[in-house]
Design a protein around this motif. Structure first.
Motif, PDB file in Angstrom:
ATOM      1  N   VAL A   1       4.429  -7.510  -8.898  1.00 36.50           N
ATOM      2  CA  VAL A   1       3.302  -6.704  -8.429  1.00 36.50           C
ATOM      3  C   VAL A   1       2.165  -7.649  -8.068  1.00 36.50           C
ATOM      4  N   LEU A   2       1.731  -7.577  -6.814  1.00 40.19           N
ATOM      5  CA  LEU A   2       0.713  -8.477  -6.278  1.00 40.19           C
ATOM      6  C   LEU A   2      -0.519  -7.695  -5.869  1.00 40.19           C
ATOM      7  N   CYS A   3      -1.666  -8.372  -5.877  1.00 44.23           N
ATOM      8  CA  CYS A   3      -2.893  -7.744  -5.391  1.00 44.23           C
ATOM      9  C   CYS A   3      -3.880  -8.809  -4.950  1.00 44.23           C
TER      10      CYS A   3
ATOM     11  N   SER B   1       0.832  -1.198   0.000  1.00 39.62           N
ATOM     12  CA  SER B   1       0.000   0.000   0.000  1.00 39.62           C
ATOM     13  C   SER B   1       0.873   1.257   0.000  1.00 39.62           C
ATOM     14  N   VAL B   2       0.772   2.122   1.019  1.00 37.26           N
ATOM     15  CA  VAL B   2       1.644   3.301   1.049  1.00 37.26           C
ATOM     16  C   VAL B   2       3.102   2.887   1.101  1.00 37.26           C
TER      17      VAL B   2
ATOM     18  N   VAL C   1       9.215  -5.670  -4.918  1.00 40.12           N
ATOM     19  CA  VAL C   1       7.911  -6.319  -4.758  1.00 40.12           C
ATOM     20  C   VAL C   1       6.918  -5.254  -4.296  1.00 40.12           C
ATOM     21  N   LEU C   2       5.870  -5.059  -5.072  1.00 41.18           N
ATOM     22  CA  LEU C   2       4.831  -4.077  -4.762  1.00 41.18           C
ATOM     23  C   LEU C   2       3.519  -4.820  -4.536  1.00 41.18           C
ATOM     24  N   SER C   3       2.938  -4.648  -3.368  1.00 43.83           N
ATOM     25  CA  SER C   3       1.699  -5.353  -3.028  1.00 43.83           C
ATOM     26  C   SER C   3       0.582  -4.359  -2.760  1.00 43.83           C
TER      27      SER C   3
ATOM     28  N   PRO D   1      -2.828  -9.245   1.638  1.00 42.27           N
ATOM     29  CA  PRO D   1      -2.594 -10.665   1.340  1.00 42.27           C
ATOM     30  C   PRO D   1      -1.465 -11.269   2.158  1.00 42.27           C
ATOM     31  N   CYS D   2      -0.534 -10.450   2.627  1.00 42.59           N
ATOM     32  CA  CYS D   2       0.538 -10.966   3.483  1.00 42.59           C
ATOM     33  C   CYS D   2      -0.008 -11.473   4.811  1.00 42.59           C
ATOM     34  N   VAL D   3      -1.183 -11.013   5.189  1.00 48.63           N
ATOM     35  CA  VAL D   3      -1.851 -11.487   6.417  1.00 48.63           C
ATOM     36  C   VAL D   3      -2.783 -12.646   6.106  1.00 48.63           C
TER      37      VAL D   3
END
Length: 252
Positions: free
Chosen positions: A198-200, A89-90, A110-112, A234-236
């Protein structure tokens, strides 16, 4: 250091180092589940943004640039050379800036659940006003609904994430909201040269998959992946899937 609460684990035997940056309303514990699944020898640097967690509140103006300054100060303090930047996010905005500032030492990015521009003044200004007038509790239900996929509120740990959010100082939260509002790095995406993942989360309502993918499309060496059954974190919600993707990316 300089009012920033942080934790560092040095890498062993030439293992990679990961530098993490958190989302709005969370502290460094948002990465606990990912870190627990990484090899023990990997280096880890985590920190709480100003006005979040155990870090001191901001003094004067806060921006994505000044939050990036804080990460750079930690990199220099620990003498960290090559590293992978991981931003949520930020934190993804911060890592976009760091990718350009440390182009010679950030090897992977890595951008999530982030974008080059997140939201507009019409979204951020009312949130800032509400938080400063009534506290984060006034909007926490709406935020948590965007953080997680449907049904996560029934899980045992949901109350912990609510408390983490609601215990964030209102001024610190509002200052970071303003920093996000004022940031637009769309034009700079093409300058990022690192291999980028890039993840989402498929159920992310804060930075929807189409917005995140548009950011991936602006980076020349980027791949985009959605993570099912996950919202904004998503990491949680899906730490094993997140960590597998992260490890595979760093190995390239």
């Amino acid at each position: 250091m300089n009012g920033i609460y942080h934790g560092y684990r040095a890498p062993q035997d030439g293992a990679p180092t990961l530098v993490f940056a958190n989302s709005l309303g969370t502290d460094l514990r948002v990465w606990d589940r990912v870190v627990a699944e990484l090899p023990e020898g990997w280096g880890i640097l985590r920190q709480d943004k100003r006005g979040h967690g155990l870090s001191q509140d901001t003094a004067a103006a806060l921006s994505i640039e000044t939050m990036t300054d804080d990460v750079e100060a930690l990199l220099d303090y620990y003498g960290i050379g090559h590293f992978t930047g991981v931003g949520l996010s930020v934190g993804g905005l911060i890592m976009q800036r760091l990718a350009l500032r440390r182009a010679g030492t950030m090897t992977h990015l890595v951008l999530s659940d982030t974008a080059a521009k997140i939201g507009s003044p019409e979204i951020w200004n009312p949130r800032i006003e509400t938080v400063l007038a009534s506290g984060i509790q006034a909007i926490s239900d709406a935020i948590l609904a965007r953080w997680f996929a449907p049904g996560y509120d029934a899980k045992e740990d949901f109350s912990m994430w609510r408390l983490m959010l609601e215990r964030t100082p209102a001024q610190g939260y509002a200052d970071v909201c303003a920093a996000i509002r004022d940031a637009d790095y769309t034009a700079e995406l093409k300058q990022i040269q690192q291999p980028t993942l890039v993840l989402c989360g498929s159920d992310d309502c804060s930075t929807p998959p189409e917005l995140v993918k548009a950011t991936a499309d602006g980076i020349s060496n980027a791949s985009f992946v959605t993570i099912a059954d996950a919202g904004h974190l998503p990491c949680v919600e899906q730490p094993s899937h997140f960590t597998t993707l992260l490890r595979d990316h760093v190995a390239k």
